[in-house]
Structure formats: C-alpha cells, structure tokens
Scaffold this active site. Structure first.
Site, short mmCIF file in Angstrom:
data_model
loop_
_atom_site.label_atom_id
_atom_site.label_comp_id
_atom_site.label_asym_id
_atom_site.label_seq_id
_atom_site.Cartn_x
_atom_site.Cartn_y
_atom_site.Cartn_z
N MET A 91 -3.50 -3.45 -4.19
CA MET A 91 -2.17 -4.05 -4.06
C MET A 91 -1.21 -3.76 -5.21
O MET A 91 -0.13 -4.35 -5.27
CB MET A 91 -2.31 -5.57 -3.87
CG MET A 91 -2.92 -5.93 -2.53
SD MET A 91 -1.99 -5.21 -1.15
CE MET A 91 -3.18 -5.36 0.18
N ASN A 108 -4.65 6.98 0.09
CA ASN A 108 -4.27 5.59 0.37
C ASN A 108 -4.22 5.36 1.87
O ASN A 108 -3.87 6.26 2.63
CB ASN A 108 -2.88 5.31 -0.23
CG ASN A 108 -2.42 3.88 -0.01
OD1 ASN A 108 -3.20 2.93 -0.20
ND2 ASN A 108 -1.18 3.70 0.41
N HIS A 110 -2.24 3.01 4.62
CA HIS A 110 -1.07 2.13 4.73
C HIS A 110 -0.97 1.64 6.18
O HIS A 110 -1.08 2.45 7.11
CB HIS A 110 0.20 2.87 4.33
CG HIS A 110 1.41 1.99 4.37
ND1 HIS A 110 1.67 1.05 3.39
CD2 HIS A 110 2.39 1.87 5.28
CE1 HIS A 110 2.78 0.40 3.70
NE2 HIS A 110 3.24 0.86 4.84
C1 GAR Z 1 -5.01 -3.14 4.92
O1 GAR Z 1 -4.32 -3.42 6.12
C2 GAR Z 1 -4.35 -1.98 4.18
O2 GAR Z 1 -3.84 -1.00 5.05
C3 GAR Z 1 -3.24 -2.71 3.48
O3 GAR Z 1 -3.82 -3.92 3.04
C4 GAR Z 1 -4.88 -4.29 3.92
C5 GAR Z 1 -6.15 -4.51 3.11
O4 GAR Z 1 -7.20 -5.00 3.89
N1 GAR Z 1 -2.72 -1.91 2.41
C6 GAR Z 1 -1.44 -1.92 2.04
O5 GAR Z 1 -0.61 -2.65 2.53
C7 GAR Z 1 -1.07 -0.94 0.94
N2 GAR Z 1 0.35 -0.80 0.82
P1 GAR Z 1 -8.73 -4.84 3.44
O6 GAR Z 1 -8.86 -5.37 2.02
O7 GAR Z 1 -9.46 -5.72 4.42
O8 GAR Z 1 -9.12 -3.39 3.56
#
Ligand code: GAR
Length: 209
Positions: A91, A108, A110
């Site tokens: 994050m 990454n 997204h």
């Molecule tokens: C996921 O949806 C990922 O794509 C997003 O955060 C979530 C994490 O979930 N990432 C972003 O928004 C990056 N800009 P997780 O910890 O269960 O994998």
C-alpha cells in the site's frame, strides 16, 4: 531458479494465490524466497509462515518517509539476493531508488483496467468505490511492471470483469480478485521467471515457450 520476494501490507490473498500456484508447480523456474510486510500485524505474514516461507517486516512506522522505507527495503532485498519483487497489495508508493535497482523486475497487481482508476490515492477498496461512482459497466485487473510513475509502467496482463447493478465496493473487489487478480498474478510471475517477458519501450511482448 529466480528468487521472488512478495511485498504485502494486509490480508494477502494475492500472496496466497502465488503460494497455491507454486504448490501446484505453476511458477516455473521461480521460488518465493521471502515475504516482506510493511506492518507487523499483516495476516499475509501468517500465510507465509504456514507455507514455510520466511517473513520479514519493514515497518512503515519506523521511517519518516516512503524514501527511507524504500532504502531499508532495498537493503533487505539485496541481502536476500532477490531477482523479482512482487507487490501484492503493497500500500505504499516506492521511490525511484528501488525502481532503478530493479528495472523491469518489479511486478504490481492493480484492481482496475489501467489507465482507468489508477495513480495516487487509488488503492484497495477506494478503486472500486470510484469505479462504481463513475458508473462503468466493466472493470478488471492489471498486472504491470513498476516504473517511476505511480501505476504507469508497462502492462503485462489485463482481464476485464463485469460490474453488476447491485454491486458494492466489497462485492466488486471480491469478483475482480477471484476472476482476474488471482489468475493474472501467478501467470505473470511464472512468465517473468521463464524469461518470457520482453519489454520494448511501453510494450511487453510475451515470448513463446
Ligand atoms: C488487491 O485487490 C490489490 O489489487 C490491491 O489491494 C488488494 C490487496 O489484497 N492493490 C492495490 O490497490 C495497489 N494499488 P490482498 O492483500 O488480499 O492481496
């Protein structure tokens, strides 16, 4: 074998998708060597522990800026002899020192179809809130290389997912994870580890086996 570090901040379902893909033998020529979390309480660290993968914490709260945290991460990654960095729900925006050291070797995921709903402030549930508020009928996920520009690096894989009339941010988030993120991320990681991603400027070509 390429050594992979997965950087996490929270629940770690994308990390779990990578762990499960590795258990099925679907990460060819790569091994998850480390999980590094930006907070000590992240559930992702428990997932790593259960899978027997060493977990590390580079706590954002211990540093005054994203840059200082990035430099600490870089030191840790070098000590661990990492070839590929995967941001799986990480994050914080990493600064250019890491991008320069790992050019086209940071991936990454997204939760939207870049260049929509991306950039500063678009992370986690916020992305889906903004997509629903805009009224788009499809959203999806993007896996891309990380460059100096937030969410601006070369796109590796994308998949569209339908938006439903009765969606909430949480429902849409879950559908995009299940139908797109958890499939695309392990696939992109395996392609990288097999040296099958060729970057030509902005364009990523997928080389045949
Ligand atoms: C996921 O949806 C990922 O794509 C997003 O955060 C979530 C994490 O979930 N990432 C972003 O928004 C990056 N800009 P997780 O910890 O269960 O994998």
């Amino acid at each position: 074998m390429k050594r992979i570090a997965v950087l996490v901040s929270g629940g770690g379902t994308n990390l779990q998708a990578l762990i499960d893909a590795q258990a099925r033998g679907e990460i060819q020529n790569g091994t998850i060597a480390a999980v590094i979390s930006s907070s000590p309480g992240a559930y992702a660290l428990e997932r790593a522990g259960k899978a027997g993968i060493p977990g590390y914490v580079v706590n954002r709260k211990d540093y005054d800026s994203n840059r200082e945290m990035t430099l600490a991460l870089l030191k840790q990654l070098r000590e661990l002899d990492i070839d590929l960095i995967v941001l799986a729900g990480f994050m914080y925006v990493l600064t250019e020192e890491l991008v320069h050291a790992y050019r086209n070797a940071i991936i990454n995921v997204h939760p939207a179809l870049i260049p929509s709903f991306c950039g500063e402030g678009f992370y986690g549930l916020h992305v889906h809130e903004k997509a629903l508020a805009y009224g788009v009928k499809v959203s999806g996920a993007t896996v891309h290389f990380v460059s100096e520009e937030c969410d601006g690096g070369p796109v590796i894989l994308q998949k569209a997912v339908e938006v439903r009339e009765d969606d909430t941010p949480k429902l849409l988030q879950r559908r995009i994870m299940e139908e797109a993120e958890w499939q695309l991320l392990p696939r992109a990681v395996s392609l990288f580890c097999q040296d099958r991603l060729k970057v030509e400027g902005r364009i990523v070509r997928i080389l045949p086996e």
